[in-house]
Design an enzyme around this catalytic site. Structure first.
Site, PDB file in Angstrom:
ATOM      1  N   LYS A  79     -15.503   0.431 -12.766  1.00 37.01           N
ATOM      2  CA  LYS A  79     -14.183   0.518 -12.792  1.00 37.01           C
ATOM      3  C   LYS A  79     -13.674  -0.144 -13.869  1.00 37.01           C
ATOM      4  CE  LYS A  79     -10.002   0.072  -9.271  1.00 37.01           C
ATOM      5  NZ  LYS A  79      -9.656  -0.220  -8.202  1.00 37.01           N
ATOM      6  N   SER A 154      -7.589   3.223  -5.408  1.00 34.70           N
ATOM      7  CA  SER A 154      -7.414   3.389  -7.085  1.00 34.70           C
ATOM      8  C   SER A 154      -8.758   3.644  -7.638  1.00 34.70           C
ATOM      9  CB  SER A 154      -7.014   2.099  -7.392  1.00 34.70           C
ATOM     10  OG  SER A 154      -7.716   1.216  -7.119  1.00 34.70           O
ATOM     11  N   SER A 178      -8.869   0.452  -2.067  1.00 34.54           N
ATOM     12  CA  SER A 178      -9.250   1.123  -3.119  1.00 34.54           C
ATOM     13  C   SER A 178     -10.832   1.537  -3.438  1.00 34.54           C
ATOM     14  CB  SER A 178      -8.941   0.541  -4.509  1.00 34.54           C
ATOM     15  OG  SER A 178      -7.482   0.696  -4.587  1.00 34.54           O
TER      16      SER A 178
HETATM   17  N1  GLN Z   1      -3.368   1.902  -2.126  1.00 32.93           N
HETATM   18  C1  GLN Z   1      -3.423   0.343  -2.052  1.00 32.93           C
HETATM   19  C2  GLN Z   1      -2.339  -0.183  -2.962  1.00 32.93           C
HETATM   20  O1  GLN Z   1      -1.997   0.605  -3.688  1.00 32.93           O
HETATM   21  C3  GLN Z   1      -4.813  -0.175  -2.306  1.00 32.93           C
HETATM   22  C4  GLN Z   1      -5.063  -0.479  -3.861  1.00 32.93           C
HETATM   23  C5  GLN Z   1      -6.360  -1.318  -4.067  1.00 32.93           C
HETATM   24  O2  GLN Z   1      -7.006  -1.612  -3.079  1.00 32.93           O
HETATM   25  N2  GLN Z   1      -6.584  -1.545  -5.345  1.00 32.93           N
HETATM   26  O3  GLN Z   1      -2.223  -1.353  -3.106  1.00 32.93           O
END
Ligand code: GLN
Length: 477
Positions: A79, A154, A178
């Site tokens: 990532k 994400s 994410s």
């Molecule tokens: N969707 C969640 C957020 O926007 C999780 C994001 C993540 O785990 N990086 O914060």
């Protein structure tokens, strides 16, 4: 044979038996990327020469009759928030478009030492802010099961790269879902481990008291193999725990446990749509047949989880992102008239709307006058949520919930409605607030789209979650 779809152990055995070369494995992955990634857009950057060079080194070792380790020659994606030396690290954000990492994150260092090969960097919502990769400044990642749907986020690029066979496994990062949610949308395994289990050194921070790097793969065993290498104490990250890391693969094979008790938090199932409920119900049947006991539990503070999570993570993010000001890292606006002008124009250009929204939200809840009412109160609620889980784990060994309220949604469907997007994180953020190990396990389909369940164990008890995941995988597939 499509080498790009084999498991780590199958690849290892084939390499050791000289059935195929490491170069052939990497070439199959690169071919898959070439054929599919124009449409899917899992990768932000790919490094064919570097990967092939590493492959040739593994091949010469094998030719010379040397033994190779389990991960030697295995291709993986990273990532784009995790640093790999001499590779770009954009975090999905324009401000870091031309940033090249000067060193390896600890997880990368460990995987490289084990001989695994980085094939490229994957797309994500900028800094991990999102649930669909639509907040990436470099375009959305499409779901390989249906190109009109999102891959989740994400770590959407990571999940898409694994399920479509562009690499064997991926490293993702999970702050509030994410790793788990894109794994669920794409139908793979994704493990957010206990906070402190894996070093965050060399990861571009979202919310430092939540962030967790973890493996995403096509089987539980692959997850266990990767985790055994990346987990463990790191002098460069003071929040890593000192506890010794077991060999998770050995634990999966040898550790005999008494039948486990699964808790279903009633708050997570209220109002859940009937199709997802039916899939989780039949997954629970599989566990019952295997001797697991299933009971209802309560996590009474669940209703505060989303508000608490979004207050805390935006606060931490606003502070972490202050370093991206045009002075030291990334994009710098040309010809500034003074320092304020430099900050303003660099950040106006470099940050997308969701990043700006979160910086503003976080700055607000940290500002004097609001600090007590928002940030401090949210910290207290975090403690209550943690206590809920602590009590629950006095009664049960595992907690099972869906990972997402629905399968992958259409590209563009929720993009103008950030609140709806935040609310969809309801099943993942509670476990992140409590820092617990929790894995997405594919468990069914709605139409052609995968559905995942989340199996959570008590703090640092990764083995229990993995064992349940494997038990289900073996009886289900
Ligand atoms: N969707 C969640 C957020 O926007 C999780 C994001 C993540 O785990 N990086 O914060």
């Amino acid at each position: 044979m499509s080498l790009n779809l084999l498991s780590i152990e199958e690849l290892h055995d084939g390499l050791a038996a000289k059935k195929f070369s490491c170069r052939e494995i990497i070439e199959d992955c690169l071919k898959c990327i070439k054929e599919k990634d124009g449409e899917i857009h899992a990768f932000l950057s790919v490094y064919p020469e570097m990967a092939l060079k590493c492959a040739d080194e593994v091949d010469s070792k094998i030719k010379a009759g040397e033994m190779i380790g389990l991960l030697e020659g295995i291709p993986f994606s990273v990532k784009d928030v995790i640093l790999v030396e001499d590779m770009s690290a954009t975090a999905g954000s324009k401000i870091l478009e031309f940033f090249v990492a000067p060193y390896d994150a600890t997880v990368i260092k460990r995987l490289k030492e084990a001989g695994a090969i980085v094939i490229g960097k994957t797309n994500c919502d900028a800094y991990g802010f999102g649930s669909s990769t639509e907040n990436s400044d470099f375009g959305v990642t499409k779901n390989p099961h249906d190109l009109t749907k999102v891959a989740g986020g994400s770590s959407g690029g990571a999940a898409a790269s694994v399920v479509s066979g562009m690499c064997t496994f991926a490293l993702g990062e999970d702050t509030g879902g994410s790793i788990r949610q894109p794994a669920s949308f794409c139908g793979i395994y994704g493990f957010k481990v206990s906070y402190g289990r894996v070093s965050r050194y060399g990861s571009i921070a979202y919310a430092s008291s939540f962030d967790s790097i973890g493996p995403m793969a096509r089987s539980t065993r692959d997850i266990a193999i990767v985790l055994s290498v990346i987990a463990g104490n790191d002098s460069l990250d003071a929040t890593t725990v000192p506890d010794l890391v077991p060999d998770y693969l050995v634990e999966l094979e040898t550790k005999k446990d008494k039948p486990k008790k699964i808790g279903l938090p009633k708050e997570y199932f209220n109002g859940l749509d009937t199709k997802t409920t039916a899939i989780i119900d039949s997954a629970l049947e599989v566990f019952r047949r295997k001797g697991y006991e299933v009971v209802e539990i309560s996590l009474p503070h669940t209703k505060y989880a989303i508000a608490c999570y979004y207050l805390l993570v935006t606060s931490e993010a606003s502070s972490n992102l202050a370093r991206l000001d045009g002075v030291r890292f990334g994009y710098r606006a040309p010809d500034p008239t003074n320092l304020e002008d430099l900050y303003k124009r660099s950040r106006t250009y470099g940050f997308g709307p969701e990043v700006k929204r979160r910086i503003i939200l976080g700055t607000f809840s940290l500002s004097s006058g609001y600090f007590d009412a928002y940030y401090k109160r949210a910290q207290k609620v975090r403690t209550l949520i943690r206590e809920d889980f602590k009590k629950a784990f006095e009664e049960v060994d595992l907690i099972i919930t869906p990972t997402s309220p629905f399968p992958a949604f259409s590209v563009g469907e929720k993009v103008d409605d950030p609140l709806t997007m935040y609310l969809a994180d309801i099943f993942t953020v509670g476990f992140s607030l409590a820092g617990l190990p929790t894995i997405n396990v594919p468990c069914g389909l709605i139409g052609h789209l995968p559905v995942g369940m989340q199996i959570t164990a008590s703090y640092l008890n990764e083995t229990s979650a993995l064992k349940a995941s494997l038990d289900f995988e073996q009886s289900h597939t």
